[in-house]
Design an enzyme around this catalytic site. Structure first.
Site, mmCIF file in Angstrom:
data_model
loop_
_atom_site.group_PDB
_atom_site.id
_atom_site.type_symbol
_atom_site.label_atom_id
_atom_site.label_comp_id
_atom_site.label_asym_id
_atom_site.label_seq_id
_atom_site.Cartn_x
_atom_site.Cartn_y
_atom_site.Cartn_z
ATOM 1 N N SER A 174 0.349 -9.076 1.688
ATOM 2 C CA SER A 174 -1.113 -9.086 1.690
ATOM 3 C C SER A 174 -1.592 -8.898 3.125
ATOM 4 O O SER A 174 -0.969 -9.429 4.060
ATOM 5 C CB SER A 174 -1.627 -10.436 1.167
ATOM 6 O OG SER A 174 -2.972 -10.634 1.529
ATOM 7 N N SER A 175 -2.683 -8.177 3.284
ATOM 8 C CA SER A 175 -3.247 -8.002 4.627
ATOM 9 C C SER A 175 -3.588 -9.366 5.228
ATOM 10 O O SER A 175 -3.519 -9.561 6.443
ATOM 11 C CB SER A 175 -4.495 -7.133 4.567
ATOM 12 O OG SER A 175 -4.189 -5.931 3.899
ATOM 13 N N HIS B 281 0.838 -1.204 0.000
ATOM 14 C CA HIS B 281 0.000 0.000 0.000
ATOM 15 C C HIS B 281 0.872 1.253 0.000
ATOM 16 O O HIS B 281 0.570 2.231 -0.688
ATOM 17 C CB HIS B 281 -0.891 0.031 1.250
ATOM 18 C CG HIS B 281 -1.874 -1.100 1.338
ATOM 19 N ND1 HIS B 281 -1.774 -2.098 2.271
ATOM 20 C CD2 HIS B 281 -2.994 -1.367 0.620
ATOM 21 C CE1 HIS B 281 -2.773 -2.942 2.133
ATOM 22 N NE2 HIS B 281 -3.531 -2.532 1.136
#
Ligand code: PAF
Length: 307
Positions: free
Chosen positions: A187-188, A37
């Site tokens: 990735s979250s 992000h």
């Protein structure tokens, strides 16, 4: 950095920003932020005058209630990451405010991009993504939109959404997937994995390496991917390897299973599309797309298999 939680406040702040006439970069997220992000934010920061990031766990795109319930939520940590990254405004609406108030989610004609691969395994998922991104774009009139290629199919769906929307639309910037030192795509959902499962998840990157090596003689043997020197079944450092798309997929699936993953699909598409890649004589390059499970956590990843 302004933190805005209501639509009314957003409208007011945007009026002020618009009057400055700056280009506006927008990074939509569901929070639990990581370096992937932040790379999007960094690019927006470098290219646009004002950077807005949204954090909203969108219930419309979850087709399983338990997946929505356990999706990681890390508000404080997220804000602590965004501030030094130079974000001007973080929009963190409540569900009722963003999706309520008489707003009806439109049904988009996503041209079939929403019903194959991820869409086939997660019915309604991409409608939900398109609906919330459309809603956010109605509120945030950005000039530039930033998304990660980790969600390759989502990038295609969002471009389709932009093509469907009337009027001037933002430019969609797709950034390469950010990986850890061992190749695991950030990735979250990695936050939900145990240490053992994190190691198993790195088996996806090992599989990408195997697929690339298996394919390299065919792709590099030709002057271009369209060239004549296609060598189906050529020798590689690993011996004779099967290079038809179906054999490559079979080999990849076998490796993923050996790594302890439970694949839902492994597919080869022509890069830039969701069309099946037909082999080394195809005019496009192959991109491999994967979804699968580690315990109760579902992961996706994709990789361009070009040398
Ligand atoms: O990629 C995501 O995090 C989400 O799908 C998005 C684009 C923010 C829409 O909810």
């Amino acid at each position: 950095m302004q933190i805005v939680r209501t639509l009314a406040h957003l409208r007011q702040v945007l009026d002020d920003l618009n009057s400055k006439g700056a280009s506006l970069g927008f990074v939509p997220t569901m929070g639990a932020l990581h370096a992937g992000h932040l790379a999007l934010v960094e690019e927006a920061r470098a290219q646009t005058g004002v950077v807005i990031c949204s954090i909203f766990v969108n219930p419309l795109q979850f087709n399983r209630a338990e997946d929505l319930a356990r999706y990681p939520r890390h508000e404080e940590e997220d804000l602590a990451l965004l501030k030094p990254a130079g974000v001007d405004l973080v929009f963190m609406p409540e569900v009722g405010d963003l999706l309520g108030g008489g707003w009806e989610p439109p049904m988009y004609d996503l041209g079939g991009l929403d019903t194959v691969l991820e869409g086939a395994w997660r019915p309604g998922h991409f409608q939900g993504v398109a609906q919330v991104v459309g809603r956010l774009l109605d509120l945030i009139p950005c000039t530039d939109l930033y998304m990660g290629l980790k969600d390759y199919q989502q990038c295609l769906v969002v471009q389709r959404l932009l093509d469907l929307r009337p009027g001037q639309q933002p430019v969609l910037h797709r950034r390469p997937t950010v990986r850890d030192a061992m190749g695991l795509a950030l990735s979250s959902r990695n936050l939900l994995l145990s240490a053992e499962d994190l190691e198993r998840a790195r088996g996806i990157a090992r599989t990408w390496r195997w697929m690339k090596e298996a394919l390299a003689p065919s792709l590099s043997g030709a002057a271009s991917p369209m060239g004549a020197a296609s060598t189906m079944g050529a020798a590689s450092p690993m011996g004779v390897v099967p290079l038809s798309p179906s054999a490559l997929i079979e080999g990849g699936l076998h490796r993923l299973e050996q790594e302890g993953l439970r694949p839902e699909y492994l597919s080869l598409v022509r890069d830039g599309t969701l069309d099946p890649w037909s082999g080394p004589a195809d005019y496009g390059l192959p991109r491999a797309l994967f979804a699968g499970w580690l315990g109760s956590v579902r992961l996706i990843d994709n990789e361009l298999l070009a040398p």
